[in-house]
Design an enzyme around this catalytic site. Structure first.
Site, mmCIF file in Angstrom:
data_model
loop_
_atom_site.group_PDB
_atom_site.id
_atom_site.type_symbol
_atom_site.label_atom_id
_atom_site.label_comp_id
_atom_site.label_asym_id
_atom_site.label_seq_id
_atom_site.Cartn_x
_atom_site.Cartn_y
_atom_site.Cartn_z
ATOM 1 N N HIS A 81 -9.897 -0.898 0.613
ATOM 2 C CA HIS A 81 -9.319 -0.204 -0.538
ATOM 3 C C HIS A 81 -8.507 -1.141 -1.425
ATOM 4 O O HIS A 81 -7.459 -0.758 -1.974
ATOM 5 C CB HIS A 81 -8.500 1.010 -0.087
ATOM 6 C CG HIS A 81 -9.303 1.985 0.703
ATOM 7 N ND1 HIS A 81 -10.319 2.729 0.137
ATOM 8 C CD2 HIS A 81 -9.290 2.288 2.027
ATOM 9 C CE1 HIS A 81 -10.883 3.463 1.086
ATOM 10 N NE2 HIS A 81 -10.286 3.203 2.232
ATOM 11 N N SER A 98 -10.326 8.047 3.530
ATOM 12 C CA SER A 98 -11.166 6.845 3.461
ATOM 13 C C SER A 98 -12.615 7.197 3.783
ATOM 14 O O SER A 98 -13.207 8.044 3.134
ATOM 15 C CB SER A 98 -10.600 5.765 4.391
ATOM 16 O OG SER A 98 -11.285 4.544 4.221
#
Length: 304
Positions: free
Chosen positions: A189, A85
């Site tokens: 996400h 991430s």
């Protein structure tokens, strides 16, 4: 062969930066980064409580700063880099694609934009422990949830609205042992982050990236990325798309990685690697006390 990895949001804990500031020049470096992005990283890394550093706009710059500081102290030359991430921004700096200050400026924009996007709708994330990935993913899609992180080693993180997360807690996929709500401020996400992508794309347009100096593995699909422009394109897009850390670890296997070091605040990715990469030596940089062992591991495994 050594891979250096950087963790994502949720790895931070109150005071985790404190021991690192005792290293020569560390306080000055963090202070300079703080001035550059208008955020007191020293305060948030040493004195702030868990709620303060859970704030997306704070957590993300803090994690990148810690990752850069600990990697500088290690002073290693890894063969491969990757990040989970927001850790991909840290990894881009490790690979020489962007400089440290550029990485902090980019992540500051990312954190603010994602915090704003998360405020639009009450959303969240939850980790699924155990179960068959294909069964779990199909079940999540049935509930309208996104498999936002497919982490490997039997772990998937679902993301969606608060109501969808509540439904998951009542109706777990077959074979899943437990569903654990995560203390994060949004459905990262996923499509809920689409407004942040536009903001980040504007900020990224000002960058002049170099091509990676080492193998850079993207968490979009586990592929090695050869150009700086493609790295930046993927950094922008991953905000609203799932993280495939499982595919990154598959690539580490294919590349012949023999050791993995996780930058501060390490622990999450080394835990996954211990389960998914048998035979690969792992080490998490949690405090400067871990540096000597990390340097010994580096000397054994780099440049193969």
């Amino acid at each position: 062969m050594l891979v250096l990895v950087a963790p994502g949001q949720g790895a931070q804990t109150p005071g985790f930066l404190t021991p690192w500031l005792d290293l020569p020049g560390a306080t000055d470096r963090i202070a300079a980064w703080s001035d550059a992005i208008g955020l007191d990283l020293v305060h948030y890394g040493t004195k702030a409580d868990a709620d303060e550093i859970r704030d997306t706009s704070v957590a993300q710059p803090l994690l990148v700063a810690a990752g850069l500081l600990s990697a500088a102290a290690l002073d290693a030359s890894p063969d491969v880099v990757a990040g989970h991430s927001v850790g991909e921004i840290t990894a881009a700096a490790y690979a020489g694609v962007i400089g440290d200050e550029a990485a902090l400026r980019l992540v500051r924009t990312r954190g603010l934009a994602m915090a704003e996007a998360a405020a639009v709708t009450e959303t969240g994330m939850a980790a699924l422990l155990g179960g068959d990935p294909d069964v779990s993913i199909a079940h999540l899609e049935k509930l309208g949830l996104t498999p936002a992180n497919v982490n490997g080693a039997g772990q998937i993180v679902a993301a969606g609205t608060a109501a969808q997360i509540a439904a998951l807690l009542e109706d777990m996929p077959e074979g899943v042992r437990r569903v654990v709500p995560l203390k994060v401020a949004g459905a990262f996400h996923t499509s809920h982050m689409a407004p942040a992508v536009d903001r980040l794309r504007e900020a990224a347009a000002e960058l002049r990236p170099a091509d990676p100096a080492v193998t850079y593995v993207s968490n979009a699909d586990g592929k090695a990325v050869a150009t700086g422009d493609e790295v930046i394109t993927r950094l922008v897009g991953q905000v609203a798309n799932p993280v495939r850390w499982d595919l990154c670890m598959e690539t580490f296997k294919e590349l012949g990685v023999t050791a993995l070091i996780e930058a501060c605040p390490g622990g999450t990715l080394t835990g996954l690697a211990k389960r998914a990469l048998p035979g690969v030596k792992t080490l998490a940089l949690k405090t400067p006390d871990d540096l000597d062992a990390a340097r010994a591991l580096v000397s054994e495994h780099t440049g193969a």
